[in-house]
Design an enzyme around this catalytic site. Structure first.
Site, PDB file in Angstrom:
ATOM      1  N   ASP A 161     -11.439   1.803   3.164  1.00 51.97           N
ATOM      2  CA  ASP A 161     -11.530   0.488   3.068  1.00 51.97           C
ATOM      3  C   ASP A 161     -13.141   0.162   2.588  1.00 51.97           C
ATOM      4  O   ASP A 161     -13.341  -0.874   2.229  1.00 51.97           O
ATOM      5  CB  ASP A 161     -11.067  -0.338   4.306  1.00 51.97           C
ATOM      6  CG  ASP A 161      -9.726  -0.955   4.183  1.00 51.97           C
ATOM      7  OD1 ASP A 161      -9.366  -0.931   3.193  1.00 51.97           O
ATOM      8  OD2 ASP A 161      -9.080  -1.107   5.344  1.00 51.97           O
ATOM      9  N   GLN A 167      -4.972  -1.779   9.200  1.00 50.94           N
ATOM     10  CA  GLN A 167      -4.687  -2.963   8.665  1.00 50.94           C
ATOM     11  C   GLN A 167      -5.310  -4.172   9.402  1.00 50.94           C
ATOM     12  O   GLN A 167      -5.141  -4.373  10.671  1.00 50.94           O
ATOM     13  CB  GLN A 167      -3.036  -3.413   8.741  1.00 50.94           C
ATOM     14  CG  GLN A 167      -2.601  -4.421   7.888  1.00 50.94           C
ATOM     15  CD  GLN A 167      -3.151  -4.519   6.387  1.00 50.94           C
ATOM     16  OE1 GLN A 167      -3.100  -3.651   5.673  1.00 50.94           O
ATOM     17  NE2 GLN A 167      -3.756  -5.726   5.792  1.00 50.94           N
ATOM     18  N   LYS A 182       0.956  -1.545  -0.106  1.00 50.33           N
ATOM     19  CA  LYS A 182      -0.061  -0.020  -0.063  1.00 50.33           C
ATOM     20  C   LYS A 182       0.891   1.351  -0.134  1.00 50.33           C
ATOM     21  O   LYS A 182       0.581   2.334  -0.753  1.00 50.33           O
ATOM     22  CB  LYS A 182      -1.023  -0.098   1.236  1.00 50.33           C
ATOM     23  CG  LYS A 182      -1.958  -1.029   1.113  1.00 50.33           C
ATOM     24  CD  LYS A 182      -2.888  -1.445   2.369  1.00 50.33           C
ATOM     25  CE  LYS A 182      -3.621  -2.807   2.290  1.00 50.33           C
ATOM     26  NZ  LYS A 182      -4.561  -2.909   3.262  1.00 50.33           N
TER      27      LYS A 182
HETATM   28  C1  BQF Z   1      -0.529  -9.960  -5.982  1.00 49.38           C
HETATM   29  C2  BQF Z   1      -5.280  -9.555   2.528  1.00 49.38           C
HETATM   30  C3  BQF Z   1      -6.203 -11.505   3.196  1.00 49.38           C
HETATM   31  C4  BQF Z   1      -6.310 -11.030   4.332  1.00 49.38           C
HETATM   32  C5  BQF Z   1      -6.023  -9.429   4.720  1.00 49.38           C
HETATM   33  C6  BQF Z   1      -0.813  -8.014  -4.718  1.00 49.38           C
HETATM   34  C7  BQF Z   1      -1.728  -7.990  -2.294  1.00 49.38           C
HETATM   35  C8  BQF Z   1      -1.843  -9.385  -2.209  1.00 49.38           C
HETATM   36  C9  BQF Z   1      -1.319  -9.971  -3.670  1.00 49.38           C
HETATM   37  C10 BQF Z   1      -2.181  -7.041  -1.165  1.00 49.38           C
HETATM   38  C11 BQF Z   1      -4.742  -8.595   1.070  1.00 49.38           C
HETATM   39  C12 BQF Z   1      -4.643  -9.113  -0.136  1.00 49.38           C
HETATM   40  C13 BQF Z   1      -4.356  -7.269   1.424  1.00 49.38           C
HETATM   41  C14 BQF Z   1      -0.998  -9.215  -4.822  1.00 49.38           C
HETATM   42  C15 BQF Z   1      -3.842  -6.114   0.605  1.00 49.38           C
HETATM   43  C16 BQF Z   1      -4.286  -8.116  -1.113  1.00 49.38           C
HETATM   44  O1  BQF Z   1       0.132  -9.721  -6.461  1.00 49.38           O
HETATM   45  O2  BQF Z   1      -1.283 -11.051  -6.308  1.00 49.38           O
HETATM   46  C17 BQF Z   1      -1.244  -7.321  -3.607  1.00 49.38           C
HETATM   47  O3  BQF Z   1      -1.113  -6.147  -0.929  1.00 49.38           O
HETATM   48  N1  BQF Z   1      -3.314  -7.136  -0.879  1.00 49.38           N
HETATM   49  C18 BQF Z   1      -4.724  -6.759   2.742  1.00 49.38           C
HETATM   50  O4  BQF Z   1      -4.258  -5.559   3.056  1.00 49.38           O
HETATM   51  O5  BQF Z   1      -4.926  -7.380   3.760  1.00 49.38           O
HETATM   52  C19 BQF Z   1      -5.408  -8.787   3.785  1.00 49.38           C
HETATM   53  C20 BQF Z   1      -5.715 -10.688   2.287  1.00 49.38           C
END
Ligand code: BQF
Length: 278
Positions: free
Chosen positions: A119, A96, A52
């Site tokens: 969010d 987060q 992020k």
């Molecule tokens: C990619 C998330 C589960 C629980 C809490 C790029 C992200 C992930 C994968 C990423 C996720 C999943 C995020 C890829 C944010 C997505 O290249 O495939 C980016 O940063 N995510 C989160 O903040 O909390 C989570 C999944």
């Protein structure tokens, strides 16, 4: 023949759009600033937070990371959020998830001012989505609708099946697809005869949190399959809830993990940050 839906590429396009919007706003003297609160040091959360921050830097949005210790009290976390609610220099606030068990996630979500809730988790924004009013959309479901549209996949009148009913993905996903005139079914852990239901889907959204669960026998020939799952395998590689190799022969569109839904989640967060500054 199936087509891979390249989420990374589509997310890059969206980030370019956001970048020029942010530039435009900056010329008017409007700086955009996202505050990210991370409680504890969960390694996966740290990766997501870094993703992020990197995206913010790329599109020209300021970001401030507030790292709080794992054992912080709920009151202290709520006070931090309240302070940010009143800080005019902060447009968007993101906590987060997941949070440590001693903290009530619902209370924290409700503490973020709805106008800074990038969010889209605050009940006011959820309610707005539910009745079709404008508001912040949750990033993952909004990103999935963008993926479908960019790929030329029509939602109107289609059988959409969502596996998973979380507040973050499944439920808002259903509301968004409904808004796009899809016919929506939500299946979940208590659903009987899952296979028969997923096999009806023209558009199948999988957010069940079970690595490689969805195989070819769960999908209809020619379906579009969107994989929201993200798991780290023993060898360190990522995989989704969908068994890519098994499903790819049968479907017409499929998102990879990584590089599918994940990058779109981040791109939509950037869009929400711009919206938060307006
Ligand atoms: C990619 C998330 C589960 C629980 C809490 C790029 C992200 C992930 C994968 C990423 C996720 C999943 C995020 C890829 C944010 C997505 O290249 O495939 C980016 O940063 N995510 C989160 O903040 O909390 C989570 C999944």
């Amino acid at each position: 023949m199936f087509q891979i839906i390249d989420g990374k590429k589509i997310a890059a396009q969206i980030k370019e759009e956001v970048k020029s919007e942010a530039e435009h706003l900056r010329k008017q003297g409007k700086e955009i600033c996202l505050a990210v609160i991370q409680v504890g040091e969960d390694p996966a959360s740290s990766v997501y937070v870094r993703n992020k921050q990197k995206a913010c830097e790329y599109v020209g949005i300021q970001s401030v990371l507030k790292k709080l210790p794992e054992n912080i009290s709920e009151e202290e976390l709520l006070a931090t959020i309240e302070e940010m609610n009143h800080d005019c220099g902060i447009n968007g606030i993101l906590v987060q998830l997941p949070l440590p068990r001693h903290i009530d996630e619902d209370k924290v979500i409700k503490a973020v001012h709805p106008d800074k809730d990038v969010d889209g988790f605050h009940p006011e924004n959820v309610g707005r989505l539910c009745i079709g009013e404008k508001g912040f959309l949750p990033c993952t479901p909004a990103g999935i609708v963008k993926l479908l549209k960019y790929s030329g996949i029509e939602i109107d009148g289609k059988e959409c099946v969502i596996v998973g009913r979380s507040n973050i993905v499944g439920k808002p996903m259903a509301l968004l697809l409904l808004r796009e005139n899809g016919t929506v079914t939500i299946a979940h852990s208590h659903t009987k005869g899952l296979k028969e239901i997923t096999k009806r889907a023209d558009i199948l959204i999988v957010a069940m949190g079970k690595p490689l669960f969805i195989t070819a026998d769960y999908v209809k020939e020619g379906a579009a399959v969107i994989d929201v799952g993200i798991h780290r395998k023993e060898d360190g590689h990522l995989c989704g809830d969908v068994d890519f190799a098994s499903v790819k022969e049968k479907v017409s569109y499929l998102t990879p993990v990584p590089g599918g839904v994940g990058p779109m989640t981040i791109a939509m967060l950037m869009q929400n940050c711009v919206a938060a500054s307006e």
